[in-house]
Structure formats: structure tokens, C-alpha cells
Design an enzyme around this catalytic site. Structure first.
Site, short mmCIF file in Angstrom:
data_model
loop_
_atom_site.label_atom_id
_atom_site.label_comp_id
_atom_site.label_asym_id
_atom_site.label_seq_id
_atom_site.Cartn_x
_atom_site.Cartn_y
_atom_site.Cartn_z
N ASP A 4 45.19 38.88 40.73
CA ASP A 4 44.94 38.74 42.17
C ASP A 4 43.61 39.39 42.53
O ASP A 4 43.47 40.61 42.47
CB ASP A 4 46.07 39.44 42.94
CG ASP A 4 45.88 39.35 44.44
OD1 ASP A 4 46.33 38.34 45.02
OD2 ASP A 4 45.26 40.25 45.03
N HIS A 38 42.34 35.69 53.62
CA HIS A 38 42.66 37.10 53.35
C HIS A 38 43.28 37.82 54.56
O HIS A 38 44.25 38.56 54.40
CB HIS A 38 41.38 37.83 52.91
CG HIS A 38 41.63 39.07 52.11
ND1 HIS A 38 40.75 39.52 51.17
CD2 HIS A 38 42.65 39.96 52.11
CE1 HIS A 38 41.23 40.64 50.61
NE2 HIS A 38 42.38 40.92 51.18
N TYR A 63 36.81 42.05 47.30
CA TYR A 63 36.86 43.08 46.25
C TYR A 63 35.56 43.13 45.44
O TYR A 63 35.36 44.02 44.64
CB TYR A 63 38.03 42.85 45.26
CG TYR A 63 39.40 42.75 45.88
CD1 TYR A 63 39.64 43.18 47.18
CD2 TYR A 63 40.47 42.21 45.17
CE1 TYR A 63 40.90 43.06 47.75
CE2 TYR A 63 41.73 42.10 45.73
CZ TYR A 63 41.94 42.51 47.02
OH TYR A 63 43.18 42.39 47.58
N LYS A 95 40.72 35.12 47.40
CA LYS A 95 40.90 35.08 48.86
C LYS A 95 39.55 34.97 49.55
O LYS A 95 38.57 35.61 49.13
CB LYS A 95 41.60 36.36 49.36
CG LYS A 95 42.81 36.76 48.52
CD LYS A 95 43.51 37.98 49.09
CE LYS A 95 44.50 38.56 48.10
NZ LYS A 95 43.88 39.44 47.08
N1 LIG Z 1 46.04 40.92 50.75
C1 LIG Z 1 45.68 42.13 51.05
O1 LIG Z 1 45.26 42.41 52.19
C2 LIG Z 1 45.74 43.20 50.02
C3 LIG Z 1 45.56 44.55 50.38
C4 LIG Z 1 45.65 45.52 49.39
C5 LIG Z 1 45.90 45.16 48.07
N2 LIG Z 1 46.03 43.83 47.74
C6 LIG Z 1 46.29 43.43 46.33
O2 LIG Z 1 47.48 44.09 45.89
C7 LIG Z 1 47.21 44.74 44.66
C8 LIG Z 1 48.15 45.90 44.44
O3 LIG Z 1 48.00 46.87 45.44
P1 LIG Z 1 47.28 48.27 45.17
O4 LIG Z 1 46.22 48.05 44.17
O5 LIG Z 1 46.90 48.81 46.49
O6 LIG Z 1 48.36 49.24 44.66
P2 LIG Z 1 49.78 49.27 43.89
O7 LIG Z 1 49.87 48.28 42.84
O8 LIG Z 1 50.82 49.30 44.94
O9 LIG Z 1 49.73 50.74 43.29
C9 LIG Z 1 48.71 51.20 42.56
C10 LIG Z 1 48.92 52.70 42.33
O10 LIG Z 1 50.19 52.93 41.74
C11 LIG Z 1 50.02 53.56 40.47
N3 LIG Z 1 51.00 52.95 39.56
C12 LIG Z 1 50.98 51.68 39.06
N4 LIG Z 1 52.06 51.47 38.27
C13 LIG Z 1 52.77 52.63 38.27
C14 LIG Z 1 53.99 53.03 37.66
N5 LIG Z 1 54.68 52.21 36.89
N6 LIG Z 1 54.42 54.31 37.88
C15 LIG Z 1 53.73 55.15 38.66
N7 LIG Z 1 52.58 54.82 39.29
C16 LIG Z 1 52.10 53.56 39.10
C17 LIG Z 1 48.59 53.33 40.08
O11 LIG Z 1 48.06 54.41 39.38
P3 LIG Z 1 47.52 54.25 37.85
O12 LIG Z 1 46.39 53.28 37.90
O13 LIG Z 1 47.11 55.63 37.48
O14 LIG Z 1 48.70 53.75 37.06
C18 LIG Z 1 47.89 53.23 41.43
O15 LIG Z 1 47.58 54.51 41.90
C19 LIG Z 1 45.72 45.10 44.79
O16 LIG Z 1 45.15 45.50 43.59
C20 LIG Z 1 45.19 43.83 45.36
O17 LIG Z 1 45.02 42.87 44.33
C21 LIG Z 1 45.98 42.86 48.69
#
Ligand SMILES: NC(=O)c1ccc[n+]([C@@H]2O[C@H](COP(=O)([O-])OP(=O)(O)OC[C@H]3O[C@@H](n4cnc5c(N)ncnc54)[C@H](OP(=O)(O)O)[C@@H]3O)[C@@H](O)[C@H]2O)c1
Length: 269
Positions: A52, A118, A57, A82
């Protein structure tokens, strides 16, 4: 990997990898792009095929580079990107086209599996105009499916009622403390696949403690309990980790099923 079928007939893997801090200095969202594909290649190595990304980004080119470096065929992957809900991308037909072409070029691909608006903005007609241009790319096969992100019920309804192609996906924030049940259930009722962004962020220590109690029963972690809960209620998840073990852990959620009483507790977090 289990998949769901989108309304244009293509299969979406129900777990993808988020990428919003990949290929950036210090793994920082605002950091400069350094072209480092190691997190992406690591994710591919443990089995991720769905990624994604987004124009915002700034790392579509890093995803494109990783696709090349993987030496796998393009059709092995499901790539979401997006287009920003910003005027420079919705001003007129050419602005939208410029966005799509920018993504295609950066990803170094001739098609994108899923392309989302987005963020919504406060002009439904303008969003519909952008949508119509995206529909024309679906007709050409350049975009295999199109959808939205962060849309509320009214915005989603407007596109469902006035668009020719129904949004395939609504990607919204969803995690303990902010499950966003209403828009998720509304999307499901309208056969728009909900995707959870930030599924593992902003989880309080208190929620982690409650989830860990449940996790012990299944020999899983709090993160796996969250992902499994989302999947069982029909939500696609895109967790992101810079760490290979945690990337792997986030895929390992298909060998157990949550009991009803546990789902009740999880839903209250
Ligand atoms: N459409 C939108 O508006 C929007 C907005 C925000 C994000 N997104 C998308 O959603 C994706 C995911 O969201 P996100 O990147 O904000 O965060 P996330 O996936 O919710 O969480 C990432 C955090 O959790 C930790 N983590 C991951 N797996 C883990 C596990 N098994 N146990 C403990 N901690 C864990 C990671 O640390 P480590 O790296 O140290 O493991 C990181 O700090 C984004 O990358 C992006 O592609 C979309």
C-alpha cells in the site's frame, strides 16, 4: 494468502504491507527518500505480495524499484496507490491524469491494481469529476480497481449513486481506541470492502494488556489478535513493520479463530 474479490473481479490479498515510512531516511514519514528497498524486499521474502503506497508518501518509486529487484512477475503483486485530494490533482481532467501517470511512472508499471482517492474534500461534484477520470482508466485496464480512503457515509453514497463504477474499497483508520465501526459496517453493507489503516498504531498500554490476556489463550500476540479480529469481521489490513520477525508475525494469523466472548472484549478496547 486468503483474498477477497473486488467488484471488478480481481482478487485482493486480505493482508498487505503498509509502506508509508519505507525507503526513507531513519524510517521517518517526513524523511528524505533514500531509495532503500530493504524493508520491502524483506516483506516480499516473508510472503507479502500486497503493498500500500501513495503519491503523498513520495515512495512509489521505491516500491517500483523493489518490484524490479524481486525478479518476480508483475502479476505476482497487488499494488495499491492513492491520488491526493488536493487541488493540483483534482483541478481538471488533466490534473487527475497527471496524477495517475505520475504513479504509473514512479511505480514503473503499466497498470495499478487498486487506486484510491486518498482523502475527501468538501466538494462532492469535484470528487465525482475526479472519479469519472479514474473510471476511464479502469475502462482502459490501466487501473484494475478504484476506491476511496477516509470517506464518510455521505461521500461514499454520493459516488455509489452517481458514479458508473462503485468504489471497490474504503480505506479508513481502524484500531483499538478508534475502531470506526460505523463507517466500516456501512461500507460492508454496501459491498465496499473496508481496509484498516494504522491497524497497530495508537494502541494504549491498557488495551495491549487486555489483548495480551486473550492472546495467551491462542499463543499469539496482541498485534495478531487485532489483525485476526479485523479479518474475521471482513476488514482488509495493511500493517507495517520495519522488522522482519514482526512482518512475519503479522502474516501468521490464519491458524486460529477468535471465540465470540473474546471478540466482545476486543470490540470494547
Ligand atoms: N489512507 C490513509 O489515510 C492512511 C493513513 C495512514 C496510514 N496508511 C497506510 O496504512 C499503513 C499502516 O499504518 P501505519 O504505518 O501507520 O502503522 P501500523 O501498521 O498500524 O503500525 C506500525 C507500528 O506498529 C509496529 N508494529 C508492527 N507490527 C508489530 C507487531 N507485530 N508487534 C508490535 N508492534 C508492531 C511498528 O513498529 P516496527 O516497525 O518497529 O515493527 C510500527 O511502529 C501505512 O504504512 C500506510 O500504507 C493510510
Amino acid at each position: 494468502m486468503e483474498t477477497v474479490t473486488l467488484n471488478t473481479g480481481i482478487q485482493l490479498p486480505i493482508i498487505g504491507s503498509g509502506t508509508n515510512t519505507f525507503g526513507k531516511v531513519d524510517g521517518n514519514y517526513m524523511g528524505d527518500i533514500n531509495g532503500d528497498t530493504s524493508e520491502l524486499l524483506m516483506a516480499m521474502d516473508v510472503g507479502y505480495r500486497h503493498f500500500d503506497t501513495a503519491i503523498s508518501y513520495r515512495n512509489e518509486s521505491v516500491v517500483g524499484k523493489a518490484l524490479q529487484e524481486s525478479k518476480k512477475e508483475r502479476d505476482q503483486f497487488f499494488i495499491t496507490s492513492k491520488i491526493p485530494g488536493r487541488e493540483e490533482y483534482y483541478a481538471d481532467e488533466n490534473a487527475v491524469k497527471k496524477g495517475v501517470e505520475q504513479s504509473l511512472q514512479a511505480l514503473n508499471t503499466d497498470y495499478i491494481d487498486l487506486y484510491l482517492i486518498h482523502h475527501p474534500w468538501d466538494n462532492l461534484e469535484q470528487m465525482l469529476s475526479m472519479w469519472r477520470v479514474l473510471e476511464s482508466y479502469v475502462d482502459k485496464g490501466t487501473l484494475k480497481a478504484i476506491g476511496v480512503s477516509n470517506f464518510n457515509e455521505e461521500q461514499l453514497d454520493y459516488l455509489i449513486e452517481n458514479g458508473r463504477i462503485k468504489p471497490a474499497v474504503n480505506q479508513v483508520e481502524s484500531h483499538p481506541g478508534k475502531w470506526n465501526d460505523e463507517i466500516i459496517n456501512y461500507s460492508l453493507e454496501h459491498q465496499v470492502i473496508p481496509e484498516a489503516w494504522g491497524p497497530l498504531t495508537r494502541v494504549s498500554d491498557q488495551a495491549k494488556e487486555a489483548l495480551n490476556k486473550i492472546a495467551e489463550k491462542y499463543n499469539k500476540t496482541w498485534a495478531q489478535i487485532i489483525l485476526r479480529y479485523q479479518i474475521e469481521r471482513g476488514v482488509v489490513v495493511i500493517p507495517k513493520s520495519h522488522n522482519k520477525e514482526r512482518q512475519q508475525q503479522n502474516l501468521d494469523v490464519f491458524n486460529f479463530e477468535l471465540a465470540e466472548e473474546d471478540k466482545q472484549v476486543i470490540s470494547q478496547q
